[in-house]
Write an enzyme that holds these catalytic residues in place. Sequence first.
Site, PDB file in Angstrom:
ATOM      1  CD  GLU A  69      38.788  40.426  47.337  1.00 54.49           C
ATOM      2  OE1 GLU A  69      38.925  41.387  46.558  1.00 54.49           O
ATOM      3  OE2 GLU A  69      39.275  39.308  47.118  1.00 54.49           O
ATOM      4  CG  ASP A  90      41.875  36.787  46.181  1.00 55.86           C
ATOM      5  OD1 ASP A  90      41.718  37.988  45.954  1.00 55.86           O
ATOM      6  OD2 ASP A  90      41.739  35.894  45.322  1.00 55.86           O
TER       7      ASP A  90
END
Length: 715
Positions: A393, A357
């Site tokens: 990401e 993330d």
Amino acid sequence: MIAEKKLGTMPSGIYPGKAFPLGSTYDGKGVNFAIYSEHAEEVELCLFEDLDSKTEFVKIKLKEREHHVWHIYVADLKPGQLYGYRVHGLYDPDDGKRFNSNKLLLDPYAKALSGLIDWHDSVFSYKMGQDDLSLNGMDSAPYMPRSVVIDTQFDWENVQPPKIPYDQSVIYEVHVKEFTKLHPDVPEELRGTYSGLAHPATINYFKSLGITAIELMPVHHFVADRHLVEKGLTNFWGYNTIGFFAPDVRYASSGVKGEQVTEFKNMVKELHKAGIEVILDVVYNHTAEGNHMGPTLSFKGIDNEAYYRLTEDKRFYMDYTGTGNTLNANLPGVLRLIMDSLRYWITDMQVDGFRFDLAATLARELHDVNRLSAFFDIIYQDPLISQVKLIAEPWDVGEGGYQVGKFPPGWVEWNGKYRDCMRDYWRGGDSMLTEFAERFTGSADLYQSDYRFPTASVNFITAHDGFTLNDLVSYNEKHNEANGEDNKDGDNSNHSWNCGVEGPTEEKGITDLRERQKRNLLTTLLLSQGVPMILSGDEISRTKNGNNNTYCQDNEISWIDWKKADTGLLEFTRQLIHWRRNHPVFCRRRWFRGHLIKEINLKDIEWFLPDGKEVKDDMYQTGVARSLATYLNGADLDMISAMGEKITDDNFYVIFNSTADPVQFKLPPANYAESWKEVINTVKDTVNADGTTYNSGDTVTAEGRSVILLHNPTS
């Protein structure tokens, strides 16, 4: 022997112990405890009798310290033992120090955590109603979860990870509870749990769909923010980690004193038996302790300066994540924590990879994102971590944080440019031909110059953050009123189109168009080069009623309603995945070269206009991609099998029409193929391998907003 402070019955033997491994380690006779704190003045180990204990029954002072690691060994303790720490030192937020021994702290290396935070003013180190410079002397122990000693033994039955190559992968993004909470074929007591995902009904569904990996939304133990809990909401997605080694206790059906670890391992084992990989969405960029006004749960009280990225004024935190703080991956203790966590999930929990993330945050050294940061260097040299799937990401919320295409070899990336391009194309936007062609063929403009391959691109149309596929074609605007933020949260730029009416409608023309648009988007995704990722439930038209930010909705808004499953779209998606996985021309390991294949005097790929003429080079920079076709040659894929054999495939012709009106496409001459069979026409809701046959030079009508896949078998 080491001095101790008696509060109750003492363990029989207390010894110096060892500095490594960090955390609590059971050896069959007792437990070694080790915790890293560079600036602490004193550390106490707190032992608890049971989950209902409001305070510890014994405190043991740790006097041994090596390499900033405080350690102790306590004999006769067993798995299931509950514990925490109190850390003494200076409370001076202006100097970055936030020690407060009144706060019970979670072990950063705890392999399991029991219980959840009972939000109370005592879990904050400052006095509520005052600024963070004040000192709160209330004891937080009655309101805190406990760290748990676990037994690491588990029978894996010699089940091995599937090790599926990227080019053969189809990833399925899943939330543990969201997927199983309403599943009618999963026993009620297992719904919303790791065991629910391991249930035969769930695994059979995955296998039938054809996916090869599930990408689990965060399962590291996380915190539900106080402001959400007080509004009757929660942190449902889990991007608020406090335990980087502990599977979240909320998803356990079997117990909370280490049983959750065994349950998670069993889930992985059952999925591996079925040939399905498990990828974890991990959040190493920040923790649940928030900014300077956040709670003191673990890192902040153990050694604030040694874990977090502070501003020049050390009272405050750098915030590249939008959550209040940022872990400082430049510091050796933090780097070790991240790497130890990754290794643990690979070795002990047997997971197959990670999706990081806001991964750009991990690469920040001073301010800018640095591709040669220590984080990447350590990953490269690690013989375990470097060999699993590493998915970035590739952005964060800080300046210069959008790093799509800029991660180093060895990494693959969520390709946000692919998502936006394909959404814009199918809603009738002015997508440039060169942009569409790049995204469909693997985004060579982003990855090829870095010696990466098409599989560096994880292609997706939808993900947890944003509209579902059904909502993408049903709403122009977000509808997040249920989140209690006046619809101000969530992204305003959705690249969506409601097809004429906002939200549900009975108007047949619009509902038919929406169904076709879903098929268009799924077909484009699964025929594109790269690694496709599907959001769970998209294949059955699940809706979130236009909410594009359901991070706080642990209810029917988020849970997949299996009773309303669109079985027609489900079967269409299954067939799509089948065609992709059985035809390597759609999942190449090497780039298209655009050169002639000598044996047949044709290129490996060519683009055509509706009149049958080839797209010329100068048109890529000026032309708009609305109606076009591409020829995919299977004769030379520049790939060999594990046995050294040349891999070839059939030929395909893909027709795209994003305009509202029918377009006539003239098929290429016989040297490309003498005949073609229609396999997919998204005007229809089925995949038919024996569809209409066309001859070279024939005209094919592509209805408004449709994709047609034509197949030319070569054998």
